[in-house]
Design a protein around this motif. Sequence first.
Motif, short mmCIF file in Angstrom:
data_model
loop_
_atom_site.label_atom_id
_atom_site.label_comp_id
_atom_site.label_asym_id
_atom_site.label_seq_id
_atom_site.Cartn_x
_atom_site.Cartn_y
_atom_site.Cartn_z
N ASN A 12 45.47 26.60 80.04
CA ASN A 12 46.02 26.73 78.71
C ASN A 12 44.85 27.67 78.12
N LYS A 16 44.62 30.40 75.22
CA LYS A 16 44.39 30.06 74.03
C LYS A 16 43.31 31.76 74.10
N TYR A 87 51.60 30.23 66.24
CA TYR A 87 51.58 29.26 67.73
C TYR A 87 51.73 28.15 67.78
#
Length: 159
Positions: A12, A16, A87
């Motif tokens: 993750n 990001k 996003y």
Amino acid sequence: MLRSELLLAISNYKEKVFLIFVFCVTFIILISKPAIISPDTYSYLNADIVRLPVYIIISRSFKFLFQNNYEIILVGFQLLFNFISIYTVFFSSKSLLNFKLWARLVIVILLIYPLYTESYGVNNICSESIAYPLYLLVISFTFDFLFKDQVNKIFYIAI
């Protein structure tokens, strides 16, 4: 169990960081291009009767608030709106589509590609520049509603 959670957290984090990097590069490239004033732009700024009021309110608000610099700030707003939508779609579909990391990153590139095209043109001051992020948000809310049992998302889809 702890190892899999740690690997998931690292994955993750990498996603990001990649998203932030791609968004920053895209923002710098596209904000450095001049805003495109198309024939439709003046009909939004003049609030012609044939235009729906949503983009008229957005464009005239930016023109009122920022006077001579409204074009670059409006393009920046449109870019940020696109990034938020990308996003949102990326992370709402991530749990549904169990792709490998490289495949998810390719999906991000594919979602960002329309921002660079001349026909769509995020630098264009017209309503088409916010149509793509709205479309992405509808997709994201539909995923959440259909596959994640988030019933409240139906209200966002209806709007």
